[in-house]
Design a protein around this motif. Structure first.
Motif, short mmCIF file in Angstrom:
data_model
loop_
_atom_site.label_atom_id
_atom_site.label_comp_id
_atom_site.label_asym_id
_atom_site.label_seq_id
_atom_site.Cartn_x
_atom_site.Cartn_y
_atom_site.Cartn_z
N VAL A 43 49.56 34.80 35.81
CA VAL A 43 49.29 34.05 34.58
C VAL A 43 50.06 32.73 34.63
O VAL A 43 51.27 32.72 34.87
CB VAL A 43 49.68 34.87 33.34
N THR A 44 49.36 31.65 34.40
CA THR A 44 50.00 30.35 34.58
C THR A 44 49.56 29.34 33.52
O THR A 44 48.42 29.36 33.07
CB THR A 44 49.68 29.78 35.98
N ASN A 45 50.49 28.47 33.17
CA ASN A 45 50.21 27.35 32.29
C ASN A 45 49.88 26.09 33.08
O ASN A 45 49.71 25.01 32.50
CB ASN A 45 51.42 27.05 31.39
N THR A 46 49.82 26.18 34.38
CA THR A 46 49.56 25.01 35.21
C THR A 46 48.27 24.31 34.77
O THR A 46 47.21 24.93 34.70
CB THR A 46 49.45 25.41 36.69
N THR A 47 48.39 23.02 34.46
CA THR A 47 47.22 22.25 34.04
C THR A 47 47.00 21.02 34.91
O THR A 47 46.12 20.21 34.63
CB THR A 47 47.35 21.80 32.57
N LYS A 48 47.79 20.87 35.96
CA LYS A 48 47.65 19.67 36.80
C LYS A 48 46.55 19.82 37.84
O LYS A 48 46.22 18.86 38.53
CB LYS A 48 48.99 19.36 37.49
N GLU A 49 45.99 21.03 37.97
CA GLU A 49 44.89 21.24 38.90
C GLU A 49 44.04 22.40 38.41
O GLU A 49 44.50 23.26 37.66
CB GLU A 49 45.42 21.53 40.30
N SER A 50 42.78 22.41 38.82
CA SER A 50 41.86 23.46 38.40
C SER A 50 42.24 24.80 39.01
O SER A 50 43.04 24.87 39.97
CB SER A 50 40.43 23.12 38.82
N LYS A 51 41.67 25.86 38.48
CA LYS A 51 41.92 27.19 39.02
C LYS A 51 41.52 27.27 40.49
O LYS A 51 42.22 27.87 41.31
CB LYS A 51 41.17 28.24 38.20
N HIS A 52 40.40 26.65 40.83
CA HIS A 52 39.93 26.65 42.22
C HIS A 52 40.93 25.95 43.14
O HIS A 52 41.28 26.47 44.21
CB HIS A 52 38.56 25.97 42.32
N VAL A 53 41.39 24.77 42.74
CA VAL A 53 42.35 24.01 43.56
C VAL A 53 43.66 24.79 43.68
O VAL A 53 44.26 24.86 44.76
CB VAL A 53 42.60 22.62 42.94
N LEU A 54 44.10 25.39 42.58
CA LEU A 54 45.32 26.20 42.60
C LEU A 54 45.18 27.38 43.54
O LEU A 54 46.08 27.66 44.35
CB LEU A 54 45.63 26.69 41.18
N HIS A 55 44.05 28.07 43.46
CA HIS A 55 43.82 29.22 44.33
C HIS A 55 43.83 28.82 45.79
O HIS A 55 44.42 29.50 46.64
CB HIS A 55 42.49 29.89 43.97
N GLU A 56 43.19 27.69 46.09
CA GLU A 56 43.17 27.20 47.48
C GLU A 56 44.58 26.85 47.96
O GLU A 56 44.93 27.09 49.12
CB GLU A 56 42.25 25.99 47.60
N ARG A 57 45.39 26.28 47.07
CA ARG A 57 46.78 25.96 47.43
C ARG A 57 47.55 27.23 47.77
O ARG A 57 48.26 27.30 48.78
CB ARG A 57 47.47 25.23 46.28
N LEU A 58 47.41 28.26 46.92
CA LEU A 58 48.14 29.50 47.15
C LEU A 58 47.72 30.16 48.46
O LEU A 58 48.56 30.68 49.19
CB LEU A 58 47.90 30.46 45.97
N LYS A 59 46.45 30.13 48.75
CA LYS A 59 45.98 30.70 50.03
C LYS A 59 46.51 29.89 51.20
O LYS A 59 46.92 30.46 52.22
CB LYS A 59 44.44 30.73 50.06
N ARG A 60 46.50 28.57 51.07
CA ARG A 60 46.93 27.70 52.16
C ARG A 60 48.40 27.91 52.52
O ARG A 60 48.77 27.85 53.71
CB ARG A 60 46.70 26.24 51.78
N ILE A 61 49.23 28.17 51.52
CA ILE A 61 50.65 28.34 51.82
C ILE A 61 51.02 29.78 52.19
O ILE A 61 52.18 30.05 52.50
CB ILE A 61 51.55 27.83 50.67
N GLY A 62 50.03 30.69 52.16
CA GLY A 62 50.27 32.01 52.71
C GLY A 62 50.13 33.20 51.80
O GLY A 62 50.32 34.34 52.24
N PHE A 63 49.76 33.00 50.53
CA PHE A 63 49.62 34.13 49.62
C PHE A 63 48.22 34.74 49.71
O PHE A 63 47.23 34.03 49.81
CB PHE A 63 49.88 33.70 48.16
N SER A 64 48.18 36.06 49.65
CA SER A 64 46.91 36.79 49.63
C SER A 64 46.62 37.16 48.18
O SER A 64 47.06 38.19 47.68
CB SER A 64 46.99 38.04 50.51
#
Length: 259
Positions: A43-64
């Motif tokens: 659960v996040t309040n992050t508003t600087k990027e869309s959910k899709h961009v955020l998800h791609e960032r998390l995958k790119r840095i190594g989270f499953s």
């Protein structure tokens, strides 16, 4: 705190990562938590990027992490806009606008504020101020005072929301953390009650106190935006304080998942 919990809500920025940097041990700790079969929602309040961009960032840095496991305040804001047929003046980051595709921006009848450094200028804020004077509702995706960037703490959208409130005389409706409805919506997706859940986060007010007011247990981690003494000045005392996410996970496994 409940003897056994069925769900864990996990904050993202400042708790398991900061921009593209992983909180040490967070990936391995998440794997340990998943192995218990407890239900998990990010659960996040992050508003600087869309959910899709955020998800791609998390995958790119190594989270499953699956996209469906992420519940954002942007999602909550979009639901509200659709329910009320709002046409908002959007004070949000350009990278977050993907989550509002299809929303009408013509003849604005509301103001939506997230984290939008590129839009927090005098003329744009004055346009928002004039809409509010004409009776438009002010919707705050969240009112965080500050957040953690790679180069240190940075001003959050709360200062700008409060400035608009002060000048226009209106009161913002907040849709993200620490609102109880936000936590309850995330838990509804998991089929769990607040008494069965615990929240892990680095923001003592929005993550921990917000969750506890909503009926969850709250674990504060000393990473991200945490500042020494936060737990002593909080409205509610955290259920537990951990050095970081791995220690929070170990506490849950050893104390809250026993039969």
């Amino acid at each position: 705190m409940a003897k056994r919990i069925a769900a864990v809500l996990i904050d993202l920025s400042g708790t398991i990562h900061i921009e593209d940097a992983i909180i040490p041990g967070a990936i391995e700790a998440l794997k340990r938590l998943r192995a218990t079969q407890v239900k998990i929602k990010f659960v996040t309040n992050t508003t600087k990027e869309s959910k899709h961009v955020l998800h791609e960032r998390l995958k790119r840095i190594g989270f499953s992490i699956d996209s469906e496991e992420i519940f954002t305040s942007l999602t909550a804001a979009r639901q509200l806009i659709d329910q009320r047929n709002l046409r908002p003046l959007m004070l949000i980051a350009d990278a977050a606008k993907e989550d509002f595709s299809g929303v009408c921006y013509e003849n604005e009848n509301s103001v939506l504020v997230g984290l939008a450094p590129e839009h927090f200028n005098y003329e744009r804020l004055t346009t928002a101020f004039r809409l509010l004077l004409d009776g438009a509702p002010l919707i705050a995706i969240h009112k965080a005072r500050y957040y953690k960037r790679g180069d240190g703490l940075a001003l959050g959208p709360g200062a700008f929301v409060s400035g608009l409130e002060y000048s226009s005389g209106c009161k913002a409706e907040v849709v993200g953390k620490p609102e109880a409805a936000f936590f309850h919506s995330a838990l509804q997706d998991l089929g769990c009650t607040p008494a069965q859940a615990v929240m892990i986060g680095d923001d003592v007010q929005d993550d921990v106190c917000g969750a506890m007011k909503a009926g969850l247990a709250g674990i504060l981690v000393k990473t991200g935006k945490y500042r020494p003494g936060d737990e002593s000045h909080a409205e509610l005392s955290p259920s537990h304080v951990a050095e970081d996410f791995p220690q929070a996970v170990d506490f849950i496994i050893n104390n809250l998942l026993q039969s």
